[in-house]
Design an enzyme around this catalytic site. Structure first.
Site, PDB file in Angstrom:
ATOM      1  N   PHE A  72      -1.176  -0.265  12.814  1.00 48.17           N
ATOM      2  CA  PHE A  72      -2.168   0.300  11.730  1.00 48.17           C
ATOM      3  C   PHE A  72      -2.313  -1.566  10.468  1.00 48.17           C
ATOM      4  O   PHE A  72      -3.685  -1.432  10.147  1.00 48.17           O
ATOM      5  CB  PHE A  72      -1.292   1.412  10.311  1.00 48.17           C
ATOM      6  CG  PHE A  72      -1.737   1.782   9.450  1.00 48.17           C
ATOM      7  CD1 PHE A  72      -1.432   1.217   8.280  1.00 48.17           C
ATOM      8  CD2 PHE A  72      -3.119   2.362   9.828  1.00 48.17           C
ATOM      9  CE1 PHE A  72      -2.907   1.652   7.325  1.00 48.17           C
ATOM     10  CE2 PHE A  72      -3.414   2.413   8.791  1.00 48.17           C
ATOM     11  CZ  PHE A  72      -3.100   2.892   7.968  1.00 48.17           C
ATOM     12  N   ASN A  73      -1.487  -1.788  10.069  1.00 49.24           N
ATOM     13  CA  ASN A  73      -1.808  -3.309   8.939  1.00 49.24           C
ATOM     14  C   ASN A  73      -2.838  -4.054   8.964  1.00 49.24           C
ATOM     15  O   ASN A  73      -3.863  -3.569   8.548  1.00 49.24           O
ATOM     16  CB  ASN A  73      -1.038  -3.416   8.290  1.00 49.24           C
ATOM     17  CG  ASN A  73       0.472  -3.100   7.604  1.00 49.24           C
ATOM     18  OD1 ASN A  73      -0.467  -1.914   7.053  1.00 49.24           O
ATOM     19  ND2 ASN A  73       1.360  -3.400   7.630  1.00 49.24           N
TER      20      ASN A  73
ATOM     21  N   ASP B 129       6.956   1.274   1.813  1.00 49.41           N
ATOM     22  CA  ASP B 129       6.440  -0.112   0.881  1.00 49.41           C
ATOM     23  C   ASP B 129       7.083   0.635  -0.303  1.00 49.41           C
ATOM     24  O   ASP B 129       8.093  -0.438  -0.442  1.00 49.41           O
ATOM     25  CB  ASP B 129       4.233   0.396   0.163  1.00 49.41           C
ATOM     26  CG  ASP B 129       3.718   0.137   1.531  1.00 49.41           C
ATOM     27  OD1 ASP B 129       3.744   0.586   2.457  1.00 49.41           O
ATOM     28  OD2 ASP B 129       3.478  -1.220   1.778  1.00 49.41           O
TER      29      ASP B 129
ATOM     30  N   THR C 154       2.925  -5.550   2.898  1.00 48.95           N
ATOM     31  CA  THR C 154       3.282  -4.929   3.922  1.00 48.95           C
ATOM     32  C   THR C 154       3.044  -3.834   3.723  1.00 48.95           C
ATOM     33  O   THR C 154       2.736  -2.813   4.130  1.00 48.95           O
ATOM     34  CB  THR C 154       4.461  -4.687   3.267  1.00 48.95           C
ATOM     35  OG1 THR C 154       4.317  -3.370   1.628  1.00 48.95           O
ATOM     36  CG2 THR C 154       6.153  -4.994   2.993  1.00 48.95           C
TER      37      THR C 154
ATOM     38  N   ASP D 199       1.171  -1.472   0.464  1.00 49.56           N
ATOM     39  CA  ASP D 199       0.478   0.250  -0.249  1.00 49.56           C
ATOM     40  C   ASP D 199       0.692   0.819  -0.092  1.00 49.56           C
ATOM     41  O   ASP D 199       0.653   2.341   1.382  1.00 49.56           O
ATOM     42  CB  ASP D 199      -0.943   0.075   1.132  1.00 49.56           C
ATOM     43  CG  ASP D 199      -0.527   0.102   2.708  1.00 49.56           C
ATOM     44  OD1 ASP D 199      -0.551   0.265   3.823  1.00 49.56           O
ATOM     45  OD2 ASP D 199       0.771  -0.433   2.361  1.00 49.56           O
TER      46      ASP D 199
ATOM     47  N   HIS E 218       9.659   0.408   8.881  1.00 45.67           N
ATOM     48  CA  HIS E 218       8.866  -0.807   8.543  1.00 45.67           C
ATOM     49  C   HIS E 218       9.033  -1.530   6.833  1.00 45.67           C
ATOM     50  O   HIS E 218       9.625  -3.061   7.635  1.00 45.67           O
ATOM     51  CB  HIS E 218       7.401  -0.544   8.470  1.00 45.67           C
ATOM     52  CG  HIS E 218       6.763  -0.034   9.732  1.00 45.67           C
ATOM     53  ND1 HIS E 218       7.180   0.764  10.852  1.00 45.67           N
ATOM     54  CD2 HIS E 218       6.656   1.743   9.488  1.00 45.67           C
ATOM     55  CE1 HIS E 218       7.182   1.614  11.492  1.00 45.67           C
ATOM     56  NE2 HIS E 218       6.857   2.494  10.690  1.00 45.67           N
ATOM     57  N   ASP E 219       8.674  -1.255   5.860  1.00 47.21           N
ATOM     58  CA  ASP E 219       8.400  -2.697   5.688  1.00 47.21           C
ATOM     59  C   ASP E 219       9.521  -3.105   4.844  1.00 47.21           C
ATOM     60  O   ASP E 219       9.561  -4.021   4.596  1.00 47.21           O
ATOM     61  CB  ASP E 219       7.622  -1.779   4.207  1.00 47.21           C
ATOM     62  CG  ASP E 219       5.960  -1.509   4.595  1.00 47.21           C
ATOM     63  OD1 ASP E 219       5.566  -0.636   3.986  1.00 47.21           O
ATOM     64  OD2 ASP E 219       5.488  -2.361   5.573  1.00 47.21           O
TER      65      ASP E 219
ATOM     66  N   ASN F  47      -2.567   2.725   3.518  1.00 43.55           N
ATOM     67  CA  ASN F  47      -1.975   4.301   3.793  1.00 43.55           C
ATOM     68  C   ASN F  47      -2.207   5.501   2.348  1.00 43.55           C
ATOM     69  O   ASN F  47      -3.268   6.408   3.549  1.00 43.55           O
ATOM     70  CB  ASN F  47      -0.777   4.009   3.104  1.00 43.55           C
ATOM     71  CG  ASN F  47       0.602   3.496   4.157  1.00 43.55           C
ATOM     72  OD1 ASN F  47       0.186   3.029   5.022  1.00 43.55           O
ATOM     73  ND2 ASN F  47       1.363   3.175   3.976  1.00 43.55           N
TER      74      ASN F  47
HETATM   75  O1  RIB Z   1       2.366   0.198  11.138  1.00 42.45           O
HETATM   76  C1  RIB Z   1       3.485   0.756   9.775  1.00 42.45           C
HETATM   77  C2  RIB Z   1       3.021   0.094   8.635  1.00 42.45           C
HETATM   78  O2  RIB Z   1       1.892   0.383   8.005  1.00 42.45           O
HETATM   79  C3  RIB Z   1       3.753   0.295   7.309  1.00 42.45           C
HETATM   80  O3  RIB Z   1       3.722  -1.249   6.624  1.00 42.45           O
HETATM   81  C4  RIB Z   1       3.040   1.287   6.449  1.00 42.45           C
HETATM   82  O4  RIB Z   1       3.483   1.533   5.256  1.00 42.45           O
HETATM   83  C5  RIB Z   1       1.553   0.829   6.889  1.00 42.45           C
HETATM   84  O5  RIB Z   1       0.676   0.934   5.922  1.00 42.45           O
HETATM   85 CA    CA Z   2       2.185  -0.298   4.125  1.00 40.30          CA
END
Ligand code: RIB
Ligand code: CA
Length: 313
Positions: free
Chosen positions: A169-170, A16, A127, A11, A243-244, A41
């Site tokens: 979040f994901n 990403d 991701t 996303d 993160h990703d 996102n």
């Molecule tokens: O919490 C971080 C995640 O949420 C990452 O994948 C970022 O791109 C968002 O999608």
């Molecule tokens: Ca992401």
């Protein structure tokens, strides 16, 4: 050595996008069957556009981009423009992608390419919210026979939530999809906030990337300049957590990470804690392990890897 067949489901989102640039540089190691996109996102029409734009920056005319779910399985979509900007990849110039979006739905691409993969299994690399992956599993469970691993970014244990007090979040965006994936029975490697928050994009690291002066490195530095502002203010930290790219970094150099077999369950009932990943790190539930939980990382080694591959462009 045969290249590892992967599908990246994402996303974009700056992190990403950087994960895509890392994967696209690994031409000797990875056979990218395709990139699938999901709402997260930012809405789907932007995540798919962004993925196609990143393919252009990487010069990967061979990679096809598919659009998938525009909303989670049950809940309403929540997005993260406050983190990623209104484009989703603020920090670089947005130009019209050179290639069209593929007409096939991402879920059908995941199903068909996994079922039809010859001479070896497919690794799924999500991701973003897990909507596409979960619906592919529900629609055609037999794809799991040809999936060797699901290597995903999501969840949190010690770090708590980043979008609610309890949920990352994901996982929060589509907790029901996350539940389906964590219960699917295939090997899962999980990169949650506990490890991503050890990978801060400090000013020194960003300038080291920018100094590479490749188109991909310049784009990465520009995206990180923007991506840093929200989290450095929120966490009063020296940089935003990256993160990703943990997912592709793991595929390329797994020894960078310390992981532990755990049972991980996703909360799907409580409105207060929905999306929470209950990581049974100490084995107190007696439940069978269903995932490898990443809990430590060689941060300098991670950024050395990112610089090495971004320098290949
Ligand atoms: O919490 C971080 C995640 O949420 C990452 O994948 C970022 O791109 C968002 O999608
Ligand atoms: Ca992401």
């Amino acid at each position: 050595m045969a290249k590892r067949k992967i599908i990246i489901d994402c996303d974009p989102g700056q992190d990403d996008a950087i994960n895509l640039l890392l994967a696209f540089a690994a031409t000797d190691e990875l056979d990218i069957l395709g990139v699938t996109t999901v709402a997260g996102n930012v809405p789907l029409e932007l995540t798919e556009r962004n993925a196609r734009l990143i393919c252009d920056i990487a010069g990967r005319d061979d990679v096809c981009v598919y659009a998938g779910c525009s909303r989670p399985m049950v809940r309403a979509l929540i997005t993260a423009e406050k983190v990623h900007g209104t484009t989703g990849i603020d920090g670089i110039e947005i130009t019209p992608p050179s290639r069209p979006l593929e007409s096939r739905h991402a879920v059908d691409f995941i199903i068909n390419s996994t079922l039809n993969a010859i001479d070896g299994p497919v690794t799924l690399v999500p991701t973003g919210p897990l909507s596409n992956i979960a619906i592919a599993i529900v629609k055609e469970p037999s794809i799991l026979d040809n999936v060797d691993q699901i290597v995903l970014m999501g969840g949190a244990m010690r770090e708590g939530g980043n979008y609610s007090p309890s949920a990352e979040f994901n996982m929060l965006v589509d907790p029901h999809a996350a539940h389906v994936v964590f219960e699917c029975g295939r090997p899962i490697v999980v990169f949650g906030l506990d490890v991503t928050h050890q990978l801060l994009a400090t000013r020194e690291r960003i300038e080291r990337i920018r100094a590479l002066s490749t188109r991909a490195a310049t784009a990465t530095a520009g995206m990180l300049d923007f991506f840093n502002r929200h989290d450095t203010e929120k966490y009063k930290s020296g940089g935003a957590p990256l993160h990703d790219p943990c997912t592709v970094a793991y595929l390329l150099k797994p020894d960078l990470f310390e992981c532990k077999d755990c049972n991980i369950s996703v909360e799907i009932h409580s409105e207060l804690t929905i999306g929470h990943t209950a990581v049974d790190f100490w084995g107190v539930t007696g439940k069978d392990s269903n995932a490898m939980w990443a809990y430590d990382v060689d941060a300098d080694g991670f950024y050395d890897l990112l610089v090495e591959y971004l320098g290949r462009y």
